[in-house]
Each structure stands twice: as C-alpha cells, then as structure tokens.
Design a protein around this motif. Sequence first.
Motif, PDB file in Angstrom:
ATOM      1  N   ILE A   1      46.082  39.443  37.545  1.00 37.22           N
ATOM      2  CA  ILE A   1      44.656  39.517  37.206  1.00 37.22           C
ATOM      3  C   ILE A   1      43.830  38.869  38.314  1.00 37.22           C
ATOM      4  CG2 ILE A   1      42.874  38.652  35.619  1.00 37.22           C
ATOM      5  CD1 ILE A   1      44.936  39.098  33.351  1.00 37.22           C
ATOM      6  N   HIS A   2      44.297  37.747  38.823  1.00 38.80           N
ATOM      7  CA  HIS A   2      43.583  37.104  39.922  1.00 38.80           C
ATOM      8  C   HIS A   2      43.501  38.051  41.113  1.00 38.80           C
ATOM      9  CE1 HIS A   2      43.183  34.492  43.515  1.00 38.80           C
ATOM     10  NE2 HIS A   2      42.134  34.132  42.811  1.00 38.80           N
ATOM     11  N   ALA A   3      44.605  38.678  41.463  1.00 35.90           N
ATOM     12  CA  ALA A   3      44.619  39.609  42.603  1.00 35.90           C
ATOM     13  C   ALA A   3      43.684  40.786  42.349  1.00 35.90           C
ATOM     14  CB  ALA A   3      46.039  40.103  42.856  1.00 35.90           C
ATOM     15  N   LEU A   4      43.702  41.327  41.138  1.00 36.88           N
ATOM     16  CA  LEU A   4      42.838  42.457  40.803  1.00 36.88           C
ATOM     17  C   LEU A   4      41.368  42.070  40.935  1.00 36.88           C
ATOM     18  CD1 LEU A   4      42.445  45.345  39.674  1.00 36.88           C
ATOM     19  CD2 LEU A   4      42.523  44.317  37.382  1.00 36.88           C
ATOM     20  N   LEU A   5      40.999  40.916  40.395  1.00 39.62           N
ATOM     21  CA  LEU A   5      39.609  40.475  40.484  1.00 39.62           C
ATOM     22  C   LEU A   5      39.216  40.136  41.916  1.00 39.62           C
ATOM     23  CD1 LEU A   5      39.382  38.298  37.240  1.00 39.62           C
ATOM     24  CD2 LEU A   5      38.285  40.521  37.665  1.00 39.62           C
ATOM     25  N   PHE A   6      40.143  39.604  42.679  1.00 34.33           N
ATOM     26  CA  PHE A   6      39.859  39.310  44.083  1.00 34.33           C
ATOM     27  C   PHE A   6      39.585  40.598  44.859  1.00 34.33           C
ATOM     28  CE2 PHE A   6      41.398  38.803  48.467  1.00 34.33           C
ATOM     29  CZ  PHE A   6      40.522  37.822  48.901  1.00 34.33           C
ATOM     30  N   CYS A   7      40.361  41.632  44.570  1.00 32.13           N
ATOM     31  CA  CYS A   7      40.211  42.909  45.296  1.00 32.13           C
ATOM     32  C   CYS A   7      39.031  43.738  44.795  1.00 32.13           C
ATOM     33  CB  CYS A   7      41.486  43.740  45.167  1.00 32.13           C
ATOM     34  SG  CYS A   7      42.874  43.055  46.081  1.00 32.13           S
ATOM     35  N   SER A   8      38.599  43.480  43.580  1.00 31.53           N
ATOM     36  CA  SER A   8      37.541  44.289  42.985  1.00 31.53           C
ATOM     37  C   SER A   8      36.196  44.011  43.638  1.00 31.53           C
ATOM     38  CB  SER A   8      37.454  43.995  41.485  1.00 31.53           C
ATOM     39  OG  SER A   8      36.428  44.765  40.907  1.00 31.53           O
ATOM     40  N   ASN A   9      35.429  45.067  43.826  1.00 34.49           N
ATOM     41  CA  ASN A   9      34.099  44.933  44.412  1.00 34.49           C
ATOM     42  C   ASN A   9      33.003  44.811  43.369  1.00 34.49           C
ATOM     43  OD1 ASN A   9      35.000  45.035  47.116  1.00 34.49           O
ATOM     44  ND2 ASN A   9      35.268  47.246  46.909  1.00 34.49           N
ATOM     45  N   GLN A  10      33.399  44.797  42.097  1.00 36.93           N
ATOM     46  CA  GLN A  10      32.439  44.581  41.034  1.00 36.93           C
ATOM     47  C   GLN A  10      33.114  43.795  39.915  1.00 36.93           C
ATOM     48  OE1 GLN A  10      33.278  48.034  41.557  1.00 36.93           O
ATOM     49  NE2 GLN A  10      34.610  48.323  39.816  1.00 36.93           N
ATOM     50  N   PRO A  11      32.321  43.091  39.105  1.00 35.18           N
ATOM     51  CA  PRO A  11      32.900  42.356  37.979  1.00 35.18           C
ATOM     52  C   PRO A  11      33.615  43.309  37.019  1.00 35.18           C
ATOM     53  CG  PRO A  11      30.620  41.708  38.346  1.00 35.18           C
ATOM     54  CD  PRO A  11      30.874  42.913  39.203  1.00 35.18           C
ATOM     55  N   LEU A  12      34.690  42.820  36.407  1.00 31.83           N
ATOM     56  CA  LEU A  12      35.463  43.625  35.460  1.00 31.83           C
ATOM     57  C   LEU A  12      35.484  42.937  34.106  1.00 31.83           C
ATOM     58  CD1 LEU A  12      38.578  44.479  37.685  1.00 31.83           C
ATOM     59  CD2 LEU A  12      36.568  45.918  37.244  1.00 31.83           C
ATOM     60  N   ASN A  13      35.450  43.737  33.040  1.00 35.51           N
ATOM     61  CA  ASN A  13      35.603  43.160  31.712  1.00 35.51           C
ATOM     62  C   ASN A  13      37.087  43.172  31.334  1.00 35.51           C
ATOM     63  OD1 ASN A  13      36.276  45.673  30.307  1.00 35.51           O
ATOM     64  ND2 ASN A  13      34.125  46.223  30.625  1.00 35.51           N
TER      65      ASN A  13
ATOM     66  N   ALA B   1      26.745  41.814  32.628  1.00 42.95           N
ATOM     67  CA  ALA B   1      26.163  43.051  33.152  1.00 42.95           C
ATOM     68  C   ALA B   1      25.006  43.470  32.247  1.00 42.95           C
ATOM     69  CB  ALA B   1      27.222  44.150  33.200  1.00 42.95           C
ATOM     70  N   VAL B   2      24.022  44.083  32.847  1.00 42.73           N
ATOM     71  CA  VAL B   2      22.872  44.567  32.096  1.00 42.73           C
ATOM     72  C   VAL B   2      23.339  45.602  31.078  1.00 42.73           C
ATOM     73  CG1 VAL B   2      20.671  45.800  32.286  1.00 42.73           C
ATOM     74  CG2 VAL B   2      21.331  44.141  34.049  1.00 42.73           C
ATOM     75  N   ALA B   3      22.826  45.507  29.857  1.00 44.49           N
ATOM     76  CA  ALA B   3      23.106  46.448  28.766  1.00 44.49           C
ATOM     77  C   ALA B   3      24.572  46.472  28.346  1.00 44.49           C
ATOM     78  CB  ALA B   3      22.645  47.860  29.136  1.00 44.49           C
ATOM     79  N   ASP B   4      25.314  45.401  28.630  1.00 42.01           N
ATOM     80  CA  ASP B   4      26.709  45.305  28.202  1.00 42.01           C
ATOM     81  C   ASP B   4      26.924  43.880  27.697  1.00 42.01           C
ATOM     82  OD1 ASP B   4      29.443  45.326  27.819  1.00 42.01           O
ATOM     83  OD2 ASP B   4      29.896  46.287  29.742  1.00 42.01           O
TER      84      ASP B   4
END
Length: 181
Positions: free
Chosen positions: A30-42, A75-78
């Motif tokens: 999960i840390h690696a996924l969030l590090f690689c992601s270019n946007q916040p993830l739920n 995130a807006v509207a979420d």
Amino acid sequence: MELSPTTQKFVLHWGEMGTRWGVNRTVAQIHALLFCSNQPLNAEDIADTLNVARSNVSNSLKELQGWGLVRVTHAVADRRDHFVAHQDIWDIFRVVMDERKKRELDPTLALLRECADGAKDDPALDTATHAKMAAMLEFMEMLMRAYDDFKHLPPATLKRLLKMGGTVAQFLGSDSKDAKP
C-alpha cells in the motif's frame, strides 16, 4: 485502477522487501502504491487495485498513518477519506529511521544501560561477558549520537556526504589498529 507492468513490479517488490524488514507485506505494498500514485486514493481503490480485503487495507492504512508515512486528504464531492504518501524520498527515509530508532534501537539502548548498571552487582557475570556488553553499549551510544547529529542535516548536505563515500575515510586516514583484514 490498472497498474503499469513496471509499477506492479515495484509494488510487489516493495511488499517483498517489507517482509524482509519486518513490515507486513500489504502495508508495504500500500505504501508503494500510494508513493507511485499521482493522485490520492481511497481505501476501496487500494483494495481493488491490490486485490486485498478492505479490512486489511484499513488496518494497513492505520499502521502507515501511525508511522507518519501516509496522511488523509479529502476530495471534493466525495465523503470518503483519500490517502497520500510522502513523496520526498529523504523525508520518507527520515520518518522510517526515526520510527525504527524509537521502536528498536531506543529499547535496546535502554536495556544495555540497565545491563551495564546491573553488571556492577552481578558476581556471576564473567569479565569477558561484561566487557562485551560494555563495548556494545559504547557502540550503540556512539551510533545514536551520530544519528542525532545527522538527522537534522538538510537533504542536500546528506546527499553530498553520501556521494563522498570513501573520500571522507581517506581524508581522515586509516588507524591501522582498527583496520580489519
């Protein structure tokens, strides 16, 4: 969310390395996924992407937040929480080092100090073992002093220092009595 083959390889490897460092595989992935992601993830996106249970993701995110490696954003509207990881490698390194020191090295240092105090009144402790414990305590205290000195250095200074490598040792010279064959 579909991962590129390279990102997938990185996430899987980070999970494998996490287990070798004593970190749960899912937490590391999960840390690696969030590090690689270019946007916040739920949490749902994370669970779907990694094909892990939502409860596992929730527990893993709490652990990552406890380490200070991940933070919540919105995130807006979420209404759901979204998560982002630190993106600065030097910041990640400092956080991990601080946490490992707090969880592993500080208790060891406290125990070594306790043993050093107890050694004075332990007639069953032989001299050689006492000397080994004293040497370990001296080493750990020196290591912690060095850590405290270095942890406040700016990343640019640390980078220059690391790039110097053996140049520092050459500058300081070799003490032949401490050299190992």
